[in-house]
Every structure is written in C-alpha cells, then in structure tokens.
Design an enzyme around this catalytic site. Structure first.
Site, PDB file in Angstrom:
ATOM      1  N   HIS A   1      -7.806  -4.145  -3.115  1.00  0.00           N
ATOM      2  CA  HIS A   1      -6.607  -3.616  -2.449  1.00  0.00           C
ATOM      3  C   HIS A   1      -6.357  -4.292  -1.140  1.00  0.00           C
ATOM      4  CE1 HIS A   1      -3.978  -0.270  -1.633  1.00  0.00           C
ATOM      5  NE2 HIS A   1      -4.294  -0.362  -0.509  1.00  0.00           N
TER       6      HIS A   1
ATOM      7  N   CYS B   1       0.866  -1.216  -0.116  1.00  0.00           N
ATOM      8  CA  CYS B   1      -0.128  -0.114  -0.084  1.00  0.00           C
ATOM      9  C   CYS B   1       0.967   1.235  -0.030  1.00  0.00           C
ATOM     10  CB  CYS B   1      -1.007  -0.013   0.994  1.00  0.00           C
ATOM     11  SG  CYS B   1      -2.133   1.245   1.151  1.00  0.00           S
TER      12      CYS B   1
ATOM     13  N   ASP C   1      -9.490  -3.159  -7.186  1.00  0.00           N
ATOM     14  CA  ASP C   1      -8.869  -2.021  -6.106  1.00  0.00           C
ATOM     15  C   ASP C   1      -9.778  -0.969  -6.379  1.00  0.00           C
ATOM     16  OD1 ASP C   1      -7.447  -0.172  -4.726  1.00  0.00           O
ATOM     17  OD2 ASP C   1      -5.420  -1.340  -4.998  1.00  0.00           O
TER      18      ASP C   1
END
Length: 286
Positions: free
Chosen positions: A254, A165, A222
């Site tokens: 995600h 991330c 995502d």
C-alpha cells in the site's frame, strides 16, 4: 500579518484559516515524519502554483492548484488527498501534472472537520476522517470543477480525477457521481468496507454506475486491501460491461506511489504514473 476576522473575506476571498493552511501545509503532515530520502520535489518555476479559495455552499475551502503560468483552456485534474491532508506530497503531484500542461487542483476536503496535517499519528487522524460525509466531498469536488471553469482557466470538458488511498476510494465514487467526468485513476483506494451514514457506499457498490472509466492501480502486497477484494471489483466491472480496469503490481505494498514514505517503490510508481498519463490521454483528459 495584520489580524482579520475568521471569515472576513467572504466566499471569493481568502479567510484567515485558508491563509494559515496555505502556510502550514507547505511541509509534510506531522503523522508521516520522518520523511524518506526518496522524496521528489518538483520546482514551481514556470508555473502558477499555490493556495486558492474555492466558494462552496455559502463559504469557502482552500485548495492547492498548479498550472502552467501561460495558457488557457487547460485540461483539468482533481487531485484527491490521502488521510494526511493537502501536504507537500499532494502539492508536488499537482506541480508534476502542471508541468505536463494540466490545471491540477487539490481541495482540502477535511476543511470543516479539522486540519489533519498537524495531528501526530494515524490514530489521531482516523476519527476525523470518519466524520467526513461523502456528500460533502462530492459537493466540494464539484465546486472545485466550477472554480476551474470560472477562475482557473480550465476546460472542464477535459476533466479527470486521481486520488491516493482515501482519495482512491473517492475517485471511484466521483466517477459514479459526475456525468461530466472524462476519466479517473484510483491509487490503492479501498474497494469495500463498513458502511456508515457518512460513508454509505464503497466502489464495489457503484461498479455498475460509473459514468467515466477508472483505472485502478493496486499493490499485490497491500495489507489493507486483499487481492480477493480487488478480484471482486474486477468481476463487478466485467459484469457491468465497464471500460474501467485494474492493474495489480505484484510486489507493491500500500502507498507505493508515496515517495515520502518507506512504502515507496520507485519502479512501480513510475510505471503507474505512465499508465495514468496514457489513460488520461486515451480518454480525453489531455
């Protein structure tokens, strides 16, 4: 514990805050609770694992490191945190790598701005993260590499980086920053966004400047990183003649590697991990 001044030990010792972080971050960040039943726990038996102090620019920052208990000249992997800090998940990733023969280091990259592991939600964390300068992060990662060579038993001619991330974006940037890096693996790091004085570049801006090949692992579902963004990065890499590449897992959201969260997708996470290990091996991080 005996009381001590906040910076009593100097850059080579553990400050009181370092010790506190090593205790508090042993669990999961407050913002990610409750923890999913799928959470993986890797045993530390046979490893040397725990927090160390990394000297950088006249002070020190804490970092979690894991490595085989025996051996020297170990390949080194920097493990870059999500926005939630160096909590139990990041520590476990380090131990997974250590069990495969790596010296894995996850420095606390928000150390100067605050301990995000105790903040209650993402809304409270994001303003802290926004104040973290990329230049500071690059310097802290460089200092972690130097520590690996001088104190950790690492061979930095076999240097890799992986991040998740927020750390995925940093992985791309570090590959453009450090000419000694052998390879990187970026998990669903944002590729473009709003530039600020603290964070002036995104991976799309440095696609032609990468000094090491990066494998990007992204989710086709995502919500925060649209496929159009991934496609623009793929086109930029191709135009630059880069050896980097991006794999898209069509049904993954995600955070699909984050086994402590509902976004976890076991099959895609396992496939991505295999690709990470193959990428490192193929590019000299083994």
């Amino acid at each position: 514990m005996p009381s001590m001044p906040s910076d009593s030990a100097g850059p080579q010792g553990l400050r009181r805050r370092d010790l506190l972080l090593g205790t508090l971050a042993a669990g999961f960040a407050a913002a990610v609770r409750p923890i999913a039943a799928s959470t993986i726990t890797t045993a530390a038996e046979g490893l040397t694992a725990g927090f160390v102090s990394i000297p950088v620019q006249g002070r020190s920052i804490p970092a979690y490191r894991a490595r085989p208990a025996a051996g020297t000249n170990l390949p080194v992997v920097l493990v870059v945190q999500e926005i939630f800090g160096v909590h139990a998940y990041l520590q476990d990733v380090c131990r997974r790598l250590a069990r495969l023969g790596y010296l894995a280091i996850a420095p606390s990259l928000f150390e100067r701005q605050g301990d995000v592991t105790k903040l209650p939600d993402i809304a409270a964390i994001l303003p802290v993260v926004a104040t973290v300068p990329d230049a500071q992060v690059m310097a802290d990662l460089d200092a972690s590499v130097a520590w690996a060579a001088s104190s950790g038993g690492g061979n930095i001619s076999k240097l890799g980086i992986t991040g998740f991330c927020w750390g995925g974006r940093i992985t791309w940037l570090y590959a453009a920053h450090n000419p000694k890096l052998a390879a990187g693996v970026a998990w669903y790091g944002r590729l473009e966004g709003t530039r600020t004085p603290e964070q002036p570049f995104y991976p799309l801006d440095v696609a032609a400047k990468l000094k090491a090949p990066v494998l990007g692992l992204y989710g086709g579902k995502d919500d925060g990183i649209p496929l159009e963004s991934v496609e623009r990065m793929q086109a930029a890499l191709k135009a630059a003649g880069s050896r980097s590449e991006i794999i898209v897992f069509p049904d993954a959201p995600h955070g699909f590697h984050a086994d402590f969260r509902p976004t976890y997708r076991a099959a895609d996470a396992a496939d991505g991990w295999k690709r990470l290990l193959s990428w490192f091996k193929a590019n000299g991080v083994a």
